[in-house]
Every structure is written in structure tokens, then in C-alpha cells.
Design an enzyme around this catalytic site. Structure first.
Site, PDB file in Angstrom:
ATOM      1  N   SER A   1     -23.359   6.008 -42.033  1.00 57.19           N
ATOM      2  CA  SER A   1     -24.139   6.838 -41.119  1.00 57.19           C
ATOM      3  C   SER A   1     -23.228   7.594 -40.153  1.00 57.19           C
ATOM      4  O   SER A   1     -22.136   7.143 -39.835  1.00 57.19           O
ATOM      5  CB  SER A   1     -25.134   5.975 -40.343  1.00 57.19           C
ATOM      6  OG  SER A   1     -26.237   6.752 -39.958  1.00 57.19           O
TER       7      SER A   1
ATOM      8  N   GLY B   1     -26.295  10.042 -44.038  1.00 51.18           N
ATOM      9  CA  GLY B   1     -25.027  10.072 -43.322  1.00 51.18           C
ATOM     10  C   GLY B   1     -24.690  11.374 -42.625  1.00 51.18           C
ATOM     11  O   GLY B   1     -23.679  11.454 -41.926  1.00 51.18           O
TER      12      GLY B   1
ATOM     13  N   PRO C   1     -31.325  12.441 -45.843  1.00 52.92           N
ATOM     14  CA  PRO C   1     -30.974  12.536 -44.429  1.00 52.92           C
ATOM     15  C   PRO C   1     -31.960  11.764 -43.567  1.00 52.92           C
ATOM     16  O   PRO C   1     -33.170  11.813 -43.799  1.00 52.92           O
ATOM     17  CB  PRO C   1     -31.065  14.042 -44.137  1.00 52.92           C
ATOM     18  CG  PRO C   1     -32.000  14.580 -45.174  1.00 52.92           C
ATOM     19  CD  PRO C   1     -31.820  13.727 -46.391  1.00 52.92           C
ATOM     20  N   GLY C   2     -31.447  11.030 -42.603  1.00 55.22           N
ATOM     21  CA  GLY C   2     -32.310  10.338 -41.640  1.00 55.22           C
ATOM     22  C   GLY C   2     -32.026  10.917 -40.269  1.00 55.22           C
ATOM     23  O   GLY C   2     -32.727  11.799 -39.771  1.00 55.22           O
ATOM     24  N   ARG C   3     -30.939  10.445 -39.683  1.00 55.41           N
ATOM     25  CA  ARG C   3     -30.504  10.882 -38.359  1.00 55.41           C
ATOM     26  C   ARG C   3     -30.501  12.410 -38.216  1.00 55.41           C
ATOM     27  O   ARG C   3     -30.971  12.942 -37.217  1.00 55.41           O
ATOM     28  CB  ARG C   3     -29.076  10.351 -38.149  1.00 55.41           C
ATOM     29  CG  ARG C   3     -28.473  10.636 -36.809  1.00 55.41           C
ATOM     30  CD  ARG C   3     -26.993  10.227 -36.806  1.00 55.41           C
ATOM     31  NE  ARG C   3     -26.775   8.858 -37.211  1.00 55.41           N
ATOM     32  CZ  ARG C   3     -26.960   7.794 -36.427  1.00 55.41           C
ATOM     33  NH1 ARG C   3     -27.321   7.957 -35.166  1.00 55.41           N
ATOM     34  NH2 ARG C   3     -26.755   6.573 -36.878  1.00 55.41           N
TER      35      ARG C   3
ATOM     36  N   CYS D   1     -32.679 -10.606 -19.737  1.00 57.30           N
ATOM     37  CA  CYS D   1     -31.729 -11.615 -19.269  1.00 57.30           C
ATOM     38  C   CYS D   1     -30.721 -12.014 -20.332  1.00 57.30           C
ATOM     39  O   CYS D   1     -29.931 -12.928 -20.123  1.00 57.30           O
ATOM     40  CB  CYS D   1     -32.485 -12.842 -18.770  1.00 57.30           C
ATOM     41  SG  CYS D   1     -33.235 -12.504 -17.184  1.00 57.30           S
ATOM     42  N   ASP D   2     -30.760 -11.371 -21.475  1.00 57.35           N
ATOM     43  CA  ASP D   2     -29.859 -11.754 -22.554  1.00 57.35           C
ATOM     44  C   ASP D   2     -28.472 -11.152 -22.333  1.00 57.35           C
ATOM     45  O   ASP D   2     -28.359  -9.978 -21.971  1.00 57.35           O
ATOM     46  CB  ASP D   2     -30.433 -11.255 -23.886  1.00 57.35           C
ATOM     47  CG  ASP D   2     -29.798 -11.942 -25.059  1.00 57.35           C
ATOM     48  OD1 ASP D   2     -28.570 -11.822 -25.225  1.00 57.35           O
ATOM     49  OD2 ASP D   2     -30.518 -12.614 -25.820  1.00 57.35           O
TER      50      ASP D   2
ATOM     51  N   TYR E   1     -33.083   6.285 -34.637  1.00 57.50           N
ATOM     52  CA  TYR E   1     -32.628   4.904 -34.427  1.00 57.50           C
ATOM     53  C   TYR E   1     -32.699   4.471 -32.963  1.00 57.50           C
ATOM     54  O   TYR E   1     -31.789   3.840 -32.434  1.00 57.50           O
ATOM     55  CB  TYR E   1     -31.208   4.711 -34.991  1.00 57.50           C
ATOM     56  CG  TYR E   1     -31.111   5.070 -36.458  1.00 57.50           C
ATOM     57  CD1 TYR E   1     -31.830   4.340 -37.412  1.00 57.50           C
ATOM     58  CD2 TYR E   1     -30.348   6.150 -36.895  1.00 57.50           C
ATOM     59  CE1 TYR E   1     -31.770   4.672 -38.760  1.00 57.50           C
ATOM     60  CE2 TYR E   1     -30.287   6.490 -38.240  1.00 57.50           C
ATOM     61  CZ  TYR E   1     -31.002   5.754 -39.159  1.00 57.50           C
ATOM     62  OH  TYR E   1     -30.936   6.088 -40.487  1.00 57.50           O
TER      63      TYR E   1
HETATM   64  C1  PLP Z   1     -30.607   4.570 -43.638  1.00 64.39           C
HETATM   65  C2  PLP Z   1     -30.483   5.196 -44.947  1.00 64.39           C
HETATM   66  C3  PLP Z   1     -30.380   6.586 -45.047  1.00 64.39           C
HETATM   67  C4  PLP Z   1     -30.311   7.504 -43.860  1.00 64.39           C
HETATM   68  O1  PLP Z   1     -29.075   7.431 -43.237  1.00 64.39           O
HETATM   69  P1  PLP Z   1     -28.699   8.449 -42.059  1.00 64.39           P
HETATM   70  O2  PLP Z   1     -27.335   8.014 -41.682  1.00 64.39           O
HETATM   71  O3  PLP Z   1     -29.691   8.285 -40.970  1.00 64.39           O
HETATM   72  O4  PLP Z   1     -28.717   9.816 -42.642  1.00 64.39           O
HETATM   73  C5  PLP Z   1     -30.364   7.138 -46.319  1.00 64.39           C
HETATM   74  N1  PLP Z   1     -30.401   6.359 -47.425  1.00 64.39           N
HETATM   75  C6  PLP Z   1     -30.474   5.019 -47.357  1.00 64.39           C
HETATM   76  C7  PLP Z   1     -30.520   4.233 -48.609  1.00 64.39           C
HETATM   77  C8  PLP Z   1     -30.508   4.395 -46.132  1.00 64.39           C
HETATM   78  O5  PLP Z   1     -30.563   3.059 -46.070  1.00 64.39           O
END
Ligand code: PLP
Length: 392
Positions: free
Chosen positions: A204, A241, A277-279, A343-344, A373
Site C-alpha cells: 500500500s 497500492g 485501487p483503494g486508498r 487508557c491503552d 483507512y
Molecule cells: C487492500 C487491498 C487493495 C487496496 O490497496 P490500496 O493500497 O488501498 O490501493 C487491493 N487489493 C487487495 C487484494 C487488497 O487487500
């Protein structure tokens, strides 16, 4: 609103030199206006779906052959998902709760890829009944497990790839090593399984475009072995990523796309190419807002405690991510240690963060580019409320 971290200002100047593609973040005056109108109850993420929409368009424009499938875990808010559905984006899931959520919004199961390399039997069964066609594998065991439940599943093999230059290296946890690929292919042939694709994950927030090139080259090698064994490869999944701008400079998506587009140019049209893509799609769209619960000076060291910490959504700092932090104070920057409200002992966010010396109880803290995230990670440990997602 004044930017007060001098380090952040310096970094921004550097970013402009390093990267000529502008990144667009949520307009902070919208966040201030919301606070002025509605007051503040507890931490929230303010999100602009127009930015999500534009990121999806920008991703597609940069890589016309690569179809994005959003990693729902980055931010599964239904309004984010709906925006991406409208933009024709597909999805990648890790659990059946994510599957149910997407199907409830009308996403066809065939557009949903089950990309978690380790799935329970019950989850595979459920996904199969709902019509999910594509499943990842990265081991002999997972291959046999899926085939025993859904013999006609379309499978893609996750291969290990370098994670050099990624803020969250994932190599090691998942991914078939090249030495084991042949054996998995042979077993797939023996089981009459439709092993039809290759995927990889560069880690990522990957700031090194060359990792995608290496992944694609490895995929081509695996495709050749698959064909040799009599299989019919037809999917390349480039994983996630793609980075976003926090404090460190990043290569723009257009720069990464140059590498990817060149590497995929010789793949035949029969190979469907997708990415996860996520992030990248959600991070810039939102600003996280929380508040200073109190400050304390101990042994000459300044501490401030926020009403959201590691458990309240700001957890990626524990793996080294540095966010830009904005306040409305103008005092000279001094080093602070920052902790969450619980408190952790793990609930400490950072040390020696340069922030205005006059920060006080009840001040607001603004963290831009925090759409990914954060809320999806939050828990209400110790009885503190989950952050809301507010859409402009
Ligand atoms: C989390 C994940 C993503 C997304 O990753 P990013 O870094 O947010 O782009 C894509 N594929 C798989 C299999 C994941 O577990």
C-alpha cells in the site's frame, strides 16, 4: 485556515518541484462552515464525493485499458460506493459482509472479485451462491478448497512481487513464490480448474512505479507457463497500492500509468486487465476532524490528547504514516507528543510533531487526505464513539 506545520509547508514546496500533476483535496472552508453551522459532537470525516468521482475518472483516463475495481475496505461508506458505481467502477472484496453491502446497492456479483487469498469454506460457499465468479488463490490448499466447493470458479493466482518503496509492504503475508507456481499450475490442470489469471500487490502507498513493471513481467512469465500447461489465461489484475499525497512526495498516477501502459502494451486483447485501487480513490476526498481533549506538560514535555486516536480511526500513524495536521492556532511550532483519548498504552499517535505552542483544550484538529483507512478501522474501544462520515 492557516497551515502551521513548517515541515508540511517545506514538504509542499518540495512536492511542487517533484510532481507537476496537482492533487485536489477537500476544500477546508466547507469543513469550517459545517462546524460553524452545526457545532461539534464527536470526531467526523467530512467527505466530498465529487473528488472520489474525479479520482475514478483520472485513474481511467491515465490507464484506458485498466478497469478499476475499488477495494471496499478503504472506505465502505455507501455514498462512496454509490459514487463509484455511477462511475462504472467494479469492486474487490475480502468478506461476505462487503459482498452483501455491494449487492444491496445493486452491484452485479460478476463485477465483484474475491481477492482475499484466505477465505473460509462458509464464505466461499456463500459467495458462490450469490454468483461471484472470480476468486484469488495463492496456495495449493486454497486452490483445492475452492475447487471442492465451486469446481467452475474462475481463479487468479496471486504471485509474490517486490514491495520496495511501499509504506505498507505486504510481501511475505500473501503471494505464491515463483518456485511454487509450477506445482500450483499442474494441480489446477489435474483438477480441471479454470486457473485463468494472475494478480500481485505492490504494497500500500507504493511510491516506486517500477514495482508494477516487475509484477507485470512476472505475470507474463506465469501466463506463459499456464499456456504451456494447457490453461487459458485471460485476466491480469494489477492489485492496489496507488499512492496519495500526505507529507512525502509521490509519483502522480499519470507517472505510474506510463510504466504500466508500457508494460501491458504487448498483452493480447484477450487478456482483461483490471486494478484494485483503494486508498487512491478515497483518501483525498475527506478531512478528518477531531478535537483536543486536554494538554499536559510532564517533565518538560508537552502532550496533547485528542478525542480520536489509534482506536478512533487514526491508526495508520502506528505503521509510520505521517499526516498533515492543521489547526487554527498561529503560535510558533514546538514539539508535541500526541495521544488518543483511551487508557491503552498503544494509543499514542506521534512524538515530536511540530505544532503551535498555543494549542489548547477544545481546539479543532484537521487532518486532510484522511478518507482511506480511518473510519473503516475505527472501534469504540473504551466507550468512545465511532467517527461519523459527513458528506458535503
Ligand atoms: C487492500 C487491498 C487493495 C487496496 O490497496 P490500496 O493500497 O488501498 O490501493 C487491493 N487489493 C487487495 C487484494 C487488497 O487487500
Amino acid at each position: 485556515m492557516k497551515k502551521l506545520s513548517t515541515a508540511a509547508v517545506q514538504q509542499q514546496t518540495e512536492n511542487i518541484i517533484f510532481d507537476t500533476h496537482p492533487e485536489v483535496s477537500i476544500d477546508l472552508s466547507l469543513v469550517k462552515a459545517k462546524l460553524a453551522q452545526e457545532g461539534y459532537q464527536h470526531p467526523f470525516l467530512m467527505l466530498d464525493t465529487a473528488i472520489v468521482r474525479n479520482k475514478a475518472r483520472r485513474f481511467k483516463a491515465a490507464m484506458p485499458r485498466v478497469h478499476p475495481h475499488y477495494a471496499a475496505k478503504a472506505n465502505p461508506d455507501p455514498r462512496v460506493l454509490k459514487t463509484l458505481i455511477e462511475e462504472g467502477v467494479g469492486f474487490e472484496i475480502a468478506s461476505i459482509a462487503e459482498l452483501d453491502l455491494l449487492m444491496s446497492l445493486g452491484v452485479p456479483a460478476v463485477e465483484i472479485f474475491y481477492s482475499n487469498p484466505m477465505k473460509s469454506r462458509a464464505y466461499i460457499q456463500y459467495a458462490a451462491e450469490k454468483g461471484v465468479e472470480w476468486y484469488v488463490i495463492d496456495s495449493m490448499e486454497e486452490l483445492r478448497k475452492i475447487v471442492s466447493i465451486k469446481p467452475d470458479a474462475k481463479l487468479y493466482l496471486r504471485v509474490d512481487t517486490p514491495n520496495i518503496g511501499s509504506d505498507w509492504p505486504l510481501a511475505g503475508k500473501f503471494g505464491t513464490h515463483l518456485v511454487d507456481v509450477r506445482e500450483i499450475i499442474d494441480e489446477a490442470v489435474k483438477l480441471h480448474a479454470d486457473l485463468a489469471g494472475v494478480t500481485f500487490h505492490v504494497g500500500s502507498q507504493c511510491r516506486n512505479p517500477q514495482n508494477w513493471r516487475v509484477g507485470i513481467e512476472r505475470a507474463k512469465t506465469v501466463f506463459a507457463s499456464m499456456r504451456e500447461a494447457g490453461l487459458n489465461p485471460r485476466l491480469l489484475n494489477l492489485g492496489g497500492g496507488y499512492p496519495v499525497r500526505y507529507v512525502k512526495p509521490i509519483p502522480a498516477i499519470e507517472i505510474i500509468a506510463e510504466v504500466i501502459n508500457e508494460a501491458i502494451a504487448d498483452l493480447p486483447e484477450t487478456i482483461r486487465i483490471m486494478a484494485e485501487p483503494g486508498r487512491y480513490l478515497v483518501s483525498d476526498s475527506a478531512c478528518f476532524v477531531c478535537r483536543v481533549v486536554g494538554t499536559a506538560v510532564r517533565n518538560g514535555k508537552r502532550w496533547m490528547y485528542w478525542d480520536a486516536g489509534i482506536f478512533g480511526g487514526i491508526i495508520e500513524v502506528s505503521e509510520g504514516l505521517r499526516y498533515e495536521i492543521l489547526t487554527q492556532r498561529t503560535g510558533s511550532p514546538v514539539p508535541w507528543s500526541i495521544a488518543g483519548p483511551t487508557c491503552d498504552s498503544v494509543d499514542v499517535l506521534m512524538h515530536d510533531e511540530m505544532l503551535p505552542e498555543d494549542i489548547q483544550e477544545d481546539d479543532f484538529i484537521f487532518i486532510p487526505n484522511a478518507g482511506a483507512y480511518t473510519t473503516s478501522y475505527a472501534s469504540n474501544f473504551n466507550g468512545f464513539p465511532l467517527p461519523d462520515v459527513v458528506v458535503v
